[in-house]
Design a protein around this motif. Structure first.
Motif, PDB file in Angstrom:
ATOM      1  N   TYR A 213      14.647 -11.554  -2.137  1.00 21.42           N
ATOM      2  CA  TYR A 213      14.166 -10.301  -2.719  1.00 21.42           C
ATOM      3  C   TYR A 213      13.285  -9.557  -1.718  1.00 21.42           C
ATOM      4  O   TYR A 213      12.455 -10.157  -1.039  1.00 21.42           O
ATOM      5  CB  TYR A 213      13.394 -10.563  -4.005  1.00 21.42           C
ATOM      6  N   VAL A 214      13.474  -8.245  -1.655  1.00 26.25           N
ATOM      7  CA  VAL A 214      12.694  -7.401  -0.747  1.00 26.25           C
ATOM      8  C   VAL A 214      12.021  -6.297  -1.559  1.00 26.25           C
ATOM      9  O   VAL A 214      12.429  -5.975  -2.665  1.00 26.25           O
ATOM     10  CB  VAL A 214      13.590  -6.783   0.352  1.00 26.25           C
ATOM     11  N   GLY A 215      10.978  -5.714  -0.982  1.00 23.95           N
ATOM     12  CA  GLY A 215      10.241  -4.666  -1.687  1.00 23.95           C
ATOM     13  C   GLY A 215       8.763  -4.808  -1.437  1.00 23.95           C
ATOM     14  O   GLY A 215       8.341  -5.067  -0.303  1.00 23.95           O
ATOM     15  N   ALA A 216       7.972  -4.651  -2.494  1.00 25.59           N
ATOM     16  CA  ALA A 216       6.512  -4.685  -2.334  1.00 25.59           C
ATOM     17  C   ALA A 216       5.852  -5.453  -3.469  1.00 25.59           C
ATOM     18  O   ALA A 216       6.258  -5.348  -4.628  1.00 25.59           O
ATOM     19  CB  ALA A 216       5.970  -3.260  -2.279  1.00 25.59           C
ATOM     20  N   ILE A 217       4.848  -6.233  -3.096  1.00 28.47           N
ATOM     21  CA  ILE A 217       4.014  -6.956  -4.061  1.00 28.47           C
ATOM     22  C   ILE A 217       2.573  -6.552  -3.791  1.00 28.47           C
ATOM     23  O   ILE A 217       2.109  -6.638  -2.657  1.00 28.47           O
ATOM     24  CB  ILE A 217       4.156  -8.483  -3.896  1.00 28.47           C
ATOM     25  N   GLN A 218       1.889  -6.085  -4.825  1.00 28.45           N
ATOM     26  CA  GLN A 218       0.471  -5.760  -4.662  1.00 28.45           C
ATOM     27  C   GLN A 218      -0.373  -6.733  -5.461  1.00 28.45           C
ATOM     28  O   GLN A 218      -0.173  -6.918  -6.666  1.00 28.45           O
ATOM     29  CB  GLN A 218       0.166  -4.326  -5.102  1.00 28.45           C
ATOM     30  N   ILE A 219      -1.328  -7.367  -4.785  1.00 26.07           N
ATOM     31  CA  ILE A 219      -2.273  -8.289  -5.428  1.00 26.07           C
ATOM     32  C   ILE A 219      -3.665  -7.738  -5.187  1.00 26.07           C
ATOM     33  O   ILE A 219      -4.131  -7.688  -4.047  1.00 26.07           O
ATOM     34  CB  ILE A 219      -2.159  -9.705  -4.850  1.00 26.07           C
ATOM     35  N   GLY A 220      -4.323  -7.312  -6.262  1.00 24.93           N
ATOM     36  CA  GLY A 220      -5.623  -6.666  -6.095  1.00 24.93           C
ATOM     37  C   GLY A 220      -5.475  -5.434  -5.226  1.00 24.93           C
ATOM     38  O   GLY A 220      -4.711  -4.528  -5.540  1.00 24.93           O
ATOM     39  N   LYS A 221      -6.153  -5.396  -4.098  1.00 25.59           N
ATOM     40  CA  LYS A 221      -6.066  -4.262  -3.174  1.00 25.59           C
ATOM     41  C   LYS A 221      -5.205  -4.576  -1.949  1.00 25.59           C
ATOM     42  O   LYS A 221      -5.182  -3.807  -0.991  1.00 25.59           O
ATOM     43  CB  LYS A 221      -7.473  -3.855  -2.716  1.00 25.59           C
ATOM     44  N   THR A 222      -4.493  -5.700  -1.984  1.00 27.93           N
ATOM     45  CA  THR A 222      -3.636  -6.070  -0.859  1.00 27.93           C
ATOM     46  C   THR A 222      -2.172  -5.827  -1.209  1.00 27.93           C
ATOM     47  O   THR A 222      -1.682  -6.310  -2.223  1.00 27.93           O
ATOM     48  CB  THR A 222      -3.824  -7.554  -0.485  1.00 27.93           C
TER      49      THR A 222
END
Length: 427
Positions: free
Chosen positions: A57-66
């Motif tokens: 899987y490709v794309g974006a993961i946001q955890i908190g401000k990262t």
């Protein structure tokens, strides 16, 4: 202060040990662990000692401000920026990233992530809806009214209005902007406002919130989106609702502290590659070929069906070809037995002259074509391994389908024409 990291599909990263990466912290690992505990079947990644291994899987993961971007990559060619651009171009071609950017308001790609582009696309859709005017809908309601307009709820009226003779307790309909569409859009807007760290987006979100009508709060789930009917009135809302659904169904808030809220907008690279090839073929070669995606045929018993990725019928000769896309590096030009058996079955069920296993080229690989040992009556029965360049001049290659067509158009004098079919038939 926001932080942006980029890694590649199938990459292993950890905060210590063999796969140590100084950008990946113990706190990030704990956030991934917390997500995995609640979603053990997640297809996005798997846990390894002190870290994670990303999957296909490709794309974006946001955890908190990262923000962590997971990018596709085949071979050693190209850097992070190149493959980020490849991913964005694929998403655009597949109509998964289609909003128009306007004026000075658009974000600069180099300093922002794919997640920011989705946020901006969502905000732009809301701005357009507000500019055109939000729709009102009839909504059933009940309560005290000073005029008798609606159905009187007699028992409630008697219990509540013994003293206040001027009031009526009624069932009535209200023509209002406080309905499901706007409730979903506003919840998603609040999530974007919470997750985003872009000052530019924050400013635009603030203006939208001032203009947005007052709506009831909503705790969204899948069922809310299935309740939205397809109608002409809802047509302008389709894009905004689809992005809101993507955001809301993939958002996992950290109830305890809010420091590890997680949002994952991820796409299966196998499906994205298939869709990209199909869209290009459809766009460029639909005059010569009838191009179909995911066509099913009964294979066994009542409901066991098979479906190749792409079926192409040459309009001039009525010859059928089958293509299966594979987003993986093929070692030593040797496909798996399962893949070859699959293509053998496709050829027979679709009476195809040729099937193609289409791979991205990772090195100096040569296309290989071979006949199946058991031929079909009156025609050849072959499968070709075809390797195409994903990159051209360090950009996404928009001409890969030319290689596919060239492979299909190689003359084979042993092939005989079949009787003309009715093109309106479902293949």
């Amino acid at each position: 202060m926001s932080n942006s990291l980029r890694f590649f599909e199938f990459q292993k990263i950890a905060y210590k040990g063999k796969w140590q990466n100084t950008l990946f912290t113990e706190d990030l690992h704990k956030a991934f662990e917390a997500y995995y505990t609640k979603n053990p079947d997640t297809p996005f990644f798997e846990l390894i000692p002190y870290g994670v291994r990303f999957k296909q899987y490709v794309g974006a993961i946001q955890i908190g401000k990262t923000t962590i971007e997971v990018l596709p990559k085949i071979g050693k060619e190209g850097n992070e920026e190149t493959w980020q651009k490849v991913l964005i171009d694929m998403l655009k071609t597949c109509h998964l990233l289609t909003a128009k950017q306007t004026g000075d308001a658009h974000l600069k790609l180099k300093s922002n992530s794919i997640l920011d582009l989705y946020f901006e696309m969502y905000i732009l859709e809301l701005e357009n809806l507000l500019h055109k005017g939000l729709i009102k809908k009839y909504k059933p309601n009940s309560g005290q009214q000073k005029a008798l307009k609606g159905a009187l709820k007699f028992s409630k009226h008697l219990s509540k209005n013994i003293v206040h003779k001027e009031r009526f307790y009624l069932n009535y309909t209200e023509y209002t902007k406080n309905h499901l569409l706007h409730q979903i859009l506003f919840v998603a807007l609040k999530v974007v406002n919470h997750i985003s760290s872009s000052p530019l987006l924050k400013d635009r979100i603030g203006r939208i919130q001032l203009l947005f009508p007052e709506v009831n709060s909503l705790k969204t789930n899948k069922n809310h989106f299935t309740k939205i009917a397809n109608s002409r009135k809802h047509k302008p809302y389709e894009k905004a609702i689809s992005i809101a659904e993507l955001i809301l169904l993939n958002y996992r808030p950290d109830i305890k502290s809010g420091n590890r809220d997680l949002l994952a907008l991820m796409f299966d690279m196998n499906m994205l590659w298939e869709e990209y090839v199909f869209r290009l073929l459809k766009k460029i070669h639909s005059k010569e070929y009838r191009i179909l995606s995911q066509q099913k045929k009964l294979f066994w018993h009542k409901n066991q069906k098979i479906k190749p990725d792409i079926v192409m019928v040459e309009k001039s000769s009525n010859k059928t070809f089958v293509i299966d896309t594979k987003w993986k590096v093929l070692q030593k030009n040797r496909p798996s037995d399962d893949d070859l058996k699959q293509m053998y079955v496709y050829n027979h069920h679709w009476s195809a002259y040729k099937s193609i296993l289409l791979y991205p080229k990772s090195k100096l690989q040569q296309s290989v074509e071979g006949n199946f040992a058991l031929p079909m009556q009156n025609q050849t029965h072959t499968c070709q391994l075809l390797f195409v360049d994903v990159l051209e001049n360090n950009q996404l290659n928009k001409n890969i389908t030319n290689q596919v067509i060239e492979a299909l158009e190689i003359e084979d004098k042993s092939q005989t024409k079949l009787p003309k079919k009715n093109y309106n038939e479902r293949i």
